[in-house]
Design a protein around this motif. Structure first.
Motif, mmCIF file in Angstrom:
data_model
loop_
_atom_site.group_PDB
_atom_site.id
_atom_site.type_symbol
_atom_site.label_atom_id
_atom_site.label_comp_id
_atom_site.label_asym_id
_atom_site.label_seq_id
_atom_site.Cartn_x
_atom_site.Cartn_y
_atom_site.Cartn_z
ATOM 1 N N GLY A 231 0.807 -1.200 0.000
ATOM 2 C CA GLY A 231 0.000 0.000 0.000
ATOM 3 C C GLY A 231 0.842 1.253 0.000
ATOM 4 N N CYS A 232 0.201 2.375 0.335
ATOM 5 C CA CYS A 232 0.903 3.650 0.246
ATOM 6 C C CYS A 232 1.712 3.919 1.500
ATOM 7 C CB CYS A 232 -0.082 4.778 0.036
ATOM 8 S SG CYS A 232 -1.709 4.296 -0.477
ATOM 9 N N THR B 36 1.555 -2.164 6.167
ATOM 10 C CA THR B 36 1.387 -0.727 5.995
ATOM 11 C C THR B 36 0.324 -0.348 4.985
ATOM 12 O OG1 THR B 36 3.054 -0.698 4.303
ATOM 13 C CG2 THR B 36 3.790 -0.302 6.515
ATOM 14 N N GLY B 37 -0.758 -1.077 4.917
ATOM 15 C CA GLY B 37 -1.805 -0.612 4.006
ATOM 16 C C GLY B 37 -2.669 -1.751 3.522
ATOM 17 N N TYR B 38 -3.344 -1.489 2.402
ATOM 18 C CA TYR B 38 -4.262 -2.494 1.881
ATOM 19 C C TYR B 38 -3.498 -3.751 1.477
ATOM 20 C CZ TYR B 38 -2.514 -0.541 -2.470
ATOM 21 O OH TYR B 38 -1.693 -0.111 -3.456
ATOM 22 N N GLY C 103 -2.865 2.129 9.050
ATOM 23 C CA GLY C 103 -3.725 2.745 8.038
ATOM 24 C C GLY C 103 -5.134 2.194 8.056
ATOM 25 N N SER C 104 -6.069 3.001 7.589
ATOM 26 C CA SER C 104 -7.465 2.573 7.671
ATOM 27 C C SER C 104 -7.766 1.421 6.724
ATOM 28 C CB SER C 104 -8.390 3.752 7.402
ATOM 29 O OG SER C 104 -7.988 4.437 6.269
ATOM 30 N N CYS C 105 -6.944 1.210 5.724
ATOM 31 C CA CYS C 105 -7.198 0.087 4.819
ATOM 32 C C CYS C 105 -7.167 -1.249 5.559
ATOM 33 C CB CYS C 105 -6.156 0.052 3.714
ATOM 34 S SG CYS C 105 -6.555 1.153 2.396
ATOM 35 N N MET D 231 -10.315 3.452 1.685
ATOM 36 C CA MET D 231 -10.936 3.870 0.434
ATOM 37 C C MET D 231 -11.031 2.725 -0.562
ATOM 38 S SD MET D 231 -7.901 6.215 -0.986
ATOM 39 C CE MET D 231 -7.707 5.953 -2.723
ATOM 40 N N TYR D 232 -10.519 1.561 -0.215
ATOM 41 C CA TYR D 232 -10.656 0.401 -1.089
ATOM 42 C C TYR D 232 -11.753 -0.534 -0.599
ATOM 43 C CZ TYR D 232 -6.327 2.048 -3.045
ATOM 44 O OH TYR D 232 -5.388 2.826 -3.632
ATOM 45 N N GLY E 133 -5.622 6.189 10.445
ATOM 46 C CA GLY E 133 -5.140 7.299 9.625
ATOM 47 C C GLY E 133 -4.933 6.854 8.205
ATOM 48 N N CYS E 134 -4.989 7.803 7.312
ATOM 49 C CA CYS E 134 -4.805 7.464 5.900
ATOM 50 C C CYS E 134 -3.955 8.530 5.262
ATOM 51 C CB CYS E 134 -6.159 7.380 5.204
ATOM 52 S SG CYS E 134 -6.060 7.074 3.453
ATOM 53 N N MET E 135 -2.636 8.445 5.309
ATOM 54 C CA MET E 135 -1.873 7.502 6.110
ATOM 55 C C MET E 135 -1.472 8.135 7.426
ATOM 56 S SD MET E 135 1.541 8.006 3.839
ATOM 57 C CE MET E 135 0.813 7.300 2.416
#
Ligand code: SF4
Lengths: 215, 184
Positions: A64-65, A100-102, A128-130, A136-137, A159-161
């Protein structure tokens, strides 16, 4: 080397045979750390947890980001090493798995493999919220929405991010949990393996790895 | 530019259009795509294949494939477009002309379900163990699939349709076909 019982014969690669005194590791291993008395056990646990919380070796699984915040956290601006957090090279040397992400289904398969390779005690920090609810995914056809259905998670950082301050706050929380003995879910994962496996099987249809992965 | 247009017109009986400076688009029949690409590559110097992309024209029941080729001397791009049927879509394989076409064709095969007979390695590309319909087709309902397949955490049910919200606020007019394939 008078007593033959304490001698063993070793064949070297050059076919030369040598005698060596027997070394018996086993008794030392089993006796160490076996404390029956409650008070002493508490003290030992305290010292162990204290040591653990100040040497967190981090395996950053940069999906992820959010991976872009890890260098900022670890380098001199925020300097996570003053809290004892630093990078580890391989899963078997790491204490903390950081996601760290989706996660797409394909990546989840690798993450599960990495997580299962890590040694106890092991902690998972999701970032992250993913990882929390899809972020957002949330309507993507190929990313999972809640990480803790697939592997146990100790700390979520929202948080994003999340900024490096938030990441450090999350690690402070993890350290607090380690000191209190609440962190570390390797045991829980092994106990509830059926539940986790069932969830994993729902999304991962093909468990084979491509040939170049199978070491 | 002019020579490309007249040459293509002479040989293939097509009407190339100038899209903008140094960009030409040409529509051609499905069967003549590979001969046109070969001509562009060998005779006109378009030696580089930029990309193959695919557009889903669901209202017309067709897929459009766009082959983008490029010439380094004067940095001209030609877009060769062709339409194929949406039912049992099949297209000629061009990985013998450019090796890199293989990657794009595998991707299109996976994302749109278009078959390319004779592909070098017709195996899965990005989606491992995918069992649903091809995800980039416009009649694939992404949200419904995601809700059915993945476990979601409760608490997001009040998420509103952003598109509808924006159109209401700005008074924008949405064409009927777009409404039909929008989320709700
Ligand atoms: S939470 Fe935001 S920043 Fe992190 S991976 Fe998801 S979209 Fe990217």
């Amino acid at each position: 080397m008078s007593d033959t019982k304490d001698i063993r014969i070793i064949t070297r690669p050059t076919k030369e045979q040598i005698e060596q005194a027997k070394i018996d590791f086993a008794p030392r291993c089993t006796s160490a750390g076996r404390v029956n008395d409650k008070e002493t056990q508490k003290t030992v646990e305290f010292i162990l947890n204290f040591a653990r919380k100040h040497s967190l070796f981090l395996l950053a699984y940069g999906t992820g980001c959010g991976a872009i915040e890890i260098p900022a956290t670890l380098t001199s601006r925020y300097d996570a090493e003053r809290l004892g957090i630093r990078g580890a090279a391989t899963p078997r040397q790491a204490d903390v798995l950081m996601i760290t992400g989706y996660l797409s289904v394909k990546t989840l398969k690798r993450v599960i493999r990495v997580y299962e390779q890590m040694q106890d005690p092991k902690y998972v920090v999701a970032f992250g919220s993913c990882t929390i609810n899809g972020g957002m995914y949330f309507d993507s056809y190929n990313t999972i929405k809640a990480l803790d259905r697939y592997i146990p998670v100790d700390v979520y950082i929202a948080g994003c991010m999340p900024r490096p301050e938030a990441v450090l706050k999350g690690f402070a929380k993890l350290q607090e949990m380690i000191q209190n003995g609440n962190a570390g879910n390797g045991e829980c994962y092994r106990k509830n393996l059926d539940w986790y496996r069932a969830n994993q099987r729902k999304v991962i249809k093909n468990w084979d790895f491509p040939d170049e992965y199978n070491w | 530019m002019e020579t490309i247009i007249t040459k293509l017109n002479e040989i293939f009986n097509v009407r190339p259009k100038i899209l903008r400076d140094r960009q030409i688009t040409v529509e051609v029949d499905k069967n003549r795509v590979s001969s046109m690409l070969l001509y562009l590559k060998n005779q006109m110097g378009f030696i580089h294949l930029n990309h193959i992309s695919c557009v889903d024209w669901i209202e017309e029941g067709q897929f459009e494939l766009v082959y983008i080729v490029w010439r380094p001397e004067d940095k001209t791009t030609v877009l060769v477009k062709t339409r194929i049927d949406r039912e049992n879509p099949e297209m000629e394989n061009i990985d013998t002309i450019w090796d890199q076409a293989h990657t794009y064709e595998r991707e299109i095969r996976e994302m749109f379900g278009i078959e390319f007979p004779g592909l070098k390695a017709p195996r899965e590309f990005i989606l491992e163990g995918w069992e649903g319909p091809p995800p980039m087709r416009r009649d694939f309902d992404t949200r419904k699939y995601a809700m059915e397949t993945y476990e979601t955490r409760p608490g997001r049910e009040d998420a509103q349709n952003v598109r509808e919200y924006i159109t209401k606020r700005t008074g924008e007019k949405v064409p009927d076909f777009a409404k039909k394939y929008s989320r709700d």
